[in-house]
Structure formats: structure tokens, C-alpha cells
Motif scaffolding. Structure first.
Motif, PDB file in Angstrom:
ATOM      1  N   ALA A 187      83.265 -59.986 -28.612  1.00  0.00           N
ATOM      2  CA  ALA A 187      84.505 -59.906 -27.843  1.00  0.00           C
ATOM      3  C   ALA A 187      85.727 -60.131 -28.742  1.00  0.00           C
ATOM      4  N   VAL A 188      85.597 -61.055 -29.699  1.00  0.00           N
ATOM      5  CA  VAL A 188      86.688 -61.269 -30.656  1.00  0.00           C
ATOM      6  C   VAL A 188      86.964 -59.991 -31.436  1.00  0.00           C
ATOM      7  N   HIS A 189      85.885 -59.354 -31.897  1.00  0.00           N
ATOM      8  CA  HIS A 189      86.063 -58.094 -32.625  1.00  0.00           C
ATOM      9  C   HIS A 189      86.741 -57.055 -31.745  1.00  0.00           C
ATOM     10  N   ASP A 190      86.331 -56.963 -30.485  1.00  0.00           N
ATOM     11  CA  ASP A 190      86.913 -55.964 -29.586  1.00  0.00           C
ATOM     12  C   ASP A 190      88.414 -56.181 -29.401  1.00  0.00           C
ATOM     13  N   TRP A 191      88.822 -57.436 -29.315  1.00  0.00           N
ATOM     14  CA  TRP A 191      90.257 -57.715 -29.161  1.00  0.00           C
ATOM     15  C   TRP A 191      91.023 -57.406 -30.442  1.00  0.00           C
ATOM     16  N   THR A 192      90.415 -57.708 -31.588  1.00  0.00           N
ATOM     17  CA  THR A 192      91.099 -57.357 -32.843  1.00  0.00           C
ATOM     18  C   THR A 192      91.207 -55.843 -32.978  1.00  0.00           C
ATOM     19  N   PHE A 193      90.202 -55.119 -32.474  1.00  0.00           N
ATOM     20  CA  PHE A 193      90.224 -53.662 -32.517  1.00  0.00           C
ATOM     21  C   PHE A 193      91.357 -53.119 -31.645  1.00  0.00           C
ATOM     22  N   LEU A 194      91.655 -53.818 -30.567  1.00  0.00           N
ATOM     23  CA  LEU A 194      92.774 -53.397 -29.713  1.00  0.00           C
ATOM     24  C   LEU A 194      94.114 -53.735 -30.365  1.00  0.00           C
ATOM     25  N   LEU A 195      94.210 -54.924 -30.945  1.00  0.00           N
ATOM     26  CA  LEU A 195      95.492 -55.357 -31.508  1.00  0.00           C
ATOM     27  C   LEU A 195      95.822 -54.634 -32.812  1.00  0.00           C
ATOM     28  N   GLY A 196      94.850 -54.603 -33.751  1.00  0.00           N
ATOM     29  CA  GLY A 196      95.136 -54.034 -35.065  1.00  0.00           C
ATOM     30  C   GLY A 196      95.324 -52.529 -35.051  1.00  0.00           C
ATOM     31  N   PRO A 197      94.261 -51.755 -34.800  1.00  0.00           N
ATOM     32  CA  PRO A 197      94.356 -50.290 -34.863  1.00  0.00           C
ATOM     33  C   PRO A 197      95.047 -49.657 -33.648  1.00  0.00           C
ATOM     34  N   ASN A 198      95.650 -50.463 -32.780  1.00  0.00           N
ATOM     35  CA  ASN A 198      96.342 -49.909 -31.626  1.00  0.00           C
ATOM     36  C   ASN A 198      97.765 -50.440 -31.527  1.00  0.00           C
ATOM     37  N   PHE A 199      97.940 -51.689 -31.100  1.00  0.00           N
ATOM     38  CA  PHE A 199      99.295 -52.223 -30.951  1.00  0.00           C
ATOM     39  C   PHE A 199     100.057 -52.228 -32.280  1.00  0.00           C
ATOM     40  N   PHE A 200      99.476 -52.876 -33.302  1.00  0.00           N
ATOM     41  CA  PHE A 200     100.188 -52.997 -34.570  1.00  0.00           C
ATOM     42  C   PHE A 200     100.289 -51.660 -35.287  1.00  0.00           C
TER      43      PHE A 200
END
Length: 238
Positions: A131-144
Motif C-alpha cells: 500500500a505504501v508503494h501504491d501511494w508513492t506511485f500515485l504521488l511521484g509519477p502522477n502528482f509531482f
């Protein structure tokens, strides 16, 4: 004054780095497949070698992400120093989030190899790490990524370093992927889904198109870059 040859090399290096980010991102996500499918990975034989290759791909991705910001900074700072610095910092933040995702996935491998006998606890912890990885995947390669794309595309549009059509594609792609990430955040649809993939296509097209343009033709407005480096169009050089 930075020589034109140096600026041309910067364009090629930047283009290659952008292409590396695309290849490494796809490779990392594909190789991570088994460990991201659920906590049951920690109870089975595992595919640790494949996961390690995925981690290596994402390490390359993070380094290339930082590299694009560092390589572009000497060029785009002549157009807007604050925005250029913001782009570098944004890319550093994007890479840092990717690194957190790498650590969380590798931690699942450690659990599989060295975990205690309580299968239920192992699965629960592994699911939390995924789940941590999934959230980083949303934040890094998407929002940022979306925010960074908007900044760079605006700089490119303002300075005419690349054709306007390419800059506009970046503006559209950056805005769209940020909007899509917001939709995923509020549960409208899954990130890895048809809508999520379609929303990511413009920013993917932007990075690939920008990379090819920089490798083949370099930056536009070379005269303007030289003049800006010298300080003023009306000043005679000794």
C-alpha cells in the motif's frame, strides 16, 4: 558565455535522460508485478530476482529524473530562475518519493526471506508495504510528475526552446495527469485502469516527443540563449 556546442550537448543528454525515465518506469512496474498483486507473495516461493531487477530499474528511473532537472537548469534558468529552481527541486522530490516506493517493495522481499512463522502477520505487513508503494506511485509519477511537467512546459513555451505544439502538449499532459491523480485519490477509479492509462498518455507523449526533439534538433532560440548568457542584447563583448 556558454558555447553553443555545450548547449547542444545539454539538449542531447536531457533527451536521452527523458527516454531513460520512460523505459525504466515501464520496466520497473512490469517487473514488480508479482509482489504488487498481494500479500500472499511473502508466503510463496517468490520471484525475488525479478523484484530486484524492478528495484534496479526504479533506481535508474530516480537518477534519470534528477538528471533531467540538473541538466536543464543551466538552460532554463536564463528564462526564469525561480521556476527553473522549482523544477529542479520538484524533480528531486519526485525521485525521493520513488525511492520510498523502492524501499517498501524490497522490504516485502525481506519479510518473505526472514519473516516469522505467523503467516497472518506476514501477509498484513506485506499488504501495508505494498500500500505504501501504491501511494508513492500515485504521488511521484502522477502528482509531482504532473506539476513538474507544467513548470517545464511553461518554461519551454515562454522561451520557445521547443516548438509551441510540444510545449502545449506538455501543459495539457501535466494538467490532465494531475486531474487524474486527484480522481484516483478520491476513489473515482483505480490508478492502473483504462481511464488512468488514457490520462497518462499525453504526458508520456510529451516526454517522448520532447526527448526526440532535443536529441535530433536541440533547443530553439539559440541566439536568444547566447544573448541571455551574455547579459544584454545591447552590450558589446570585449
Amino acid at each position: 558565455m556558454a558555447p553553443l556546442g555545450s548547449t547542444r550537448r545539454t539538449a542531447v543528454v536531457t533527451g536521452v535522460l527523458f527516454l531513460i525515465t520512460e523505459v525504466a518506469a515501464v520496466a520497473g512496474l512490469s517487473l514488480y508485478g508479482p509482489v504488487l498483486k498481494g500479500g500472499d507473495y511473502v508466503l510463496g516461493p517468490g520471484a525475488d530476482g525479478r523484484v530486484f531487477l524492478g528495484a534496479l530499474s526504479e533506481i535508474v528511473l530516480a537518477l534519470a529524473v534528477v538528471g533531467t532537472g540538473v541538466a536543464l537548469y543551466p538552460v532554463v534558468k536564463r528564462q526564469n530562475g525561480a521556476a527553473a529552481l522549482g523544477y529542479v527541486c520538484g524533480r528531486l522530490l519526485e525521485a525521493a518519493v520513488i525511492a520510498v516506493g523502492i524501499v517498501s517493495v524490497l522490504a516485502v522481499v525481506t519479510l518473505r526471506r526472514e519473516g516469522a512463522a505467523d503467516a497472518g502477520a506476514l501477509v498484513t505487513v506485506a499488504q501495508a508495504l505494498v500500500a505504501v508503494h501504491d501511494w508513492t506511485f500515485l504521488l511521484g509519477p502522477n502528482f509531482f510528475l504532473g506539476a513538474n511537467t507544467l513548470v517545464l512546459a511553461w518554461l519551454m513555451h515562454r522561451s520557445k526552446l521547443v516548438p509551441r505544439s510540444i510545449a502545449v502538449l506538455g501543459l495539457v499532459g501535466g494538467a490532465l495527469i494531475c486531474a487524474s491523480a486527484t480522481a484516483v485519490l478520491f476513489g473515482v477509479y483505480e490508478q492502473v485502469s483504462v481511464p488512468g492509462s488514457l490520462a497518462a498518455l499525453p504526458v508520456f507523449a510529451w516526454e517522448v516527443t520532447l526527448a526526440v526533439r532535443l536529441i535530433v534538433s536541440g533547443f530553439g532560440a539559440q541566439t536568444r540563449l547566447t544573448v541571455s548568457a551574455n547579459g544584454s542584447s545591447g552590450r558589446k563583448q570585449p
